[in-house]
Structure formats: C-alpha cells, structure tokens
Design an enzyme around this catalytic site. Structure first.
Site, short mmCIF file in Angstrom:
data_model
loop_
_atom_site.label_atom_id
_atom_site.label_comp_id
_atom_site.label_asym_id
_atom_site.label_seq_id
_atom_site.Cartn_x
_atom_site.Cartn_y
_atom_site.Cartn_z
N HIS A 1 0.74 -1.17 0.09
CA HIS A 1 0.01 0.10 -0.09
C HIS A 1 0.82 1.15 0.04
O HIS A 1 0.26 2.30 0.22
CB HIS A 1 -0.95 0.01 1.38
CG HIS A 1 -1.98 -1.09 1.22
ND1 HIS A 1 -1.71 -2.53 1.90
CD2 HIS A 1 -3.29 -1.29 0.51
CE1 HIS A 1 -2.76 -3.25 1.76
NE2 HIS A 1 -3.43 -2.58 0.77
N SER B 1 -15.17 -8.59 -7.41
CA SER B 1 -16.46 -8.40 -7.71
C SER B 1 -16.77 -9.06 -9.11
O SER B 1 -17.53 -9.71 -9.44
CB SER B 1 -16.97 -7.13 -7.62
OG SER B 1 -16.74 -6.57 -6.17
N HIS C 1 -5.02 0.57 -3.08
CA HIS C 1 -6.16 0.41 -4.07
C HIS C 1 -6.20 1.80 -5.11
O HIS C 1 -5.64 2.87 -4.45
CB HIS C 1 -7.68 0.28 -3.57
CG HIS C 1 -8.22 1.33 -2.75
ND1 HIS C 1 -7.72 1.92 -1.64
CD2 HIS C 1 -9.15 2.36 -3.14
CE1 HIS C 1 -8.49 2.82 -1.24
NE2 HIS C 1 -9.30 3.35 -2.09
#
Length: 195
Positions: A105, A190, A125
């Site tokens: 990150h 997803s 992200h």
C-alpha cells in the site's frame, strides 16, 4: 478472456455455486486465482483449497493460498499470497514456495518487497471500490510510481522484472489504463465472482 488479470475470490459475491464459479473463471484463463476467503475456519478453508487445486490444475491456472502458510505447505500448494506485514514477519517464506506474492500500500513497501525477491506485487487500491469505501483511492500516479520503483530495483539486483498488478476498482474498461501505467495487469474480485 481474463489475460492480464488475477481473480481474487469472495464466495459472498457469487450468484451461483462457488466451485462452479471457479471453473467459469478458470475457463477465462486468468493469470492466477488467489483463494482469499479470510473468514473461513481452517478446516473449511482446507476443503476449498483441495477443490480449487483440482479445478485450477485441470485448466493450468496457478492457485495461490492467501495468507495461510501452513495450510499451503500441508496441501503442497506451491504458491502463497501474503500481506506486507506477514511477509516482513517471515521473509524466509519466499524460499519455501515457488511463487510468493505480496499486497502493498506504499511505494516503500513495494521497494522492500522487490528487494526481498517476491514473485509478484499487488498494489492498491487504485480506483474507488466498495471494498474500501472510507479510503480515497491512490490512483494511477501511485501505480506508475510503484511500477517504476520495482522495475528499477529489479534492474539493480539483476533479477527479472517483478510483475505489479493493480487492485481496487479494476474493470475490463480501465484495465488498459492500468497496463499503460506499467503494470502487468489487474486484480478483480467482484467482476470475477459475477462472471
């Protein structure tokens, strides 16, 4: 086709049987599947690994166990995916698996992971995502910086370039932007679970 993509599992997003979905994903030929399912107890997770290992093997898709080092070893799964903190806590794991991936990150974390010699890096992200509603995305400039840093370290150490994959809001529509930023591809949860 899911080339340049890593599928990250979340059975709660499936609209059909989980293992039917895994086979559907395998048929699309992703770069790999990471069996996440963090909330499963070990005994159930082991059963998921066993079934996914058979499916992935049948289609020639690499399977990474997420975080559960001892389970991966006990089931002879050659690939592991770790958080940055887990990797730093046990860097020797890299030599114990064929492929060790890590989630980072920050650019500093990416640099340290590259110096340790991981097989691939997942950076995120990048775009807005429901998984991280409260956190602003890091964006494509962050991804470009990570990719360049990792490429430089690979060159300095004389190793093959370590592929970087973006995660967070990755779709078939923005994948070209991710690759244009220097990444090998992206990770989908997803979209993969609802193929």
């Amino acid at each position: 086709m899911m080339e340049h993509l890593i599928a990250v599992t979340d059975r709660n997003l499936c609209q059909r049987d989980f293992f039917v979905q895994i086979e559907r994903i395998c048929r699309q030929k992703p770069d790999r599947i990471i069996l996440r399912e963090k909330d499963l107890p070990d005994d159930i997770y082991i059963k998921y690994v066993q079934k996914c290992k058979i499916l992935c093997s049948a289609y020639g898709i690499p399977l990474s166990v997420n975080g559960r080092i001892e389970i991966a070893k006990s089931l002879s799964v050659p690939d592991i995916h770790l958080s940055y903190q887990a990797l730093i806590g046990r860097p020797e794991v890299i030599s114990e698996f064929s492929h060790t991936g890590v989630s980072i990150h920050s650019v500093e974390e990416a640099a340290q992971a590259a110096r340790l010699g991981v097989s691939y890096i997942i950076a995120g992200h990048i775009f807005a995502t429901d998984c991280k509603k409260d956190l602003p995305p890091r964006g494509l400039p962050f991804l470009r910086n990570v990719c360049q840093t990792v490429l430089n370290i690979s060159a300095q150490t004389g190793q093959s370039p370590i592929p970087v994959y973006a995660i967070g809001g990755i779709s078939f529509y923005n994948l070209s932007q991710v690759i244009a930023s220097g990444a090998a591809g992206g990770c989908m949860m997803s979209a993969a679970m609802q193929l």
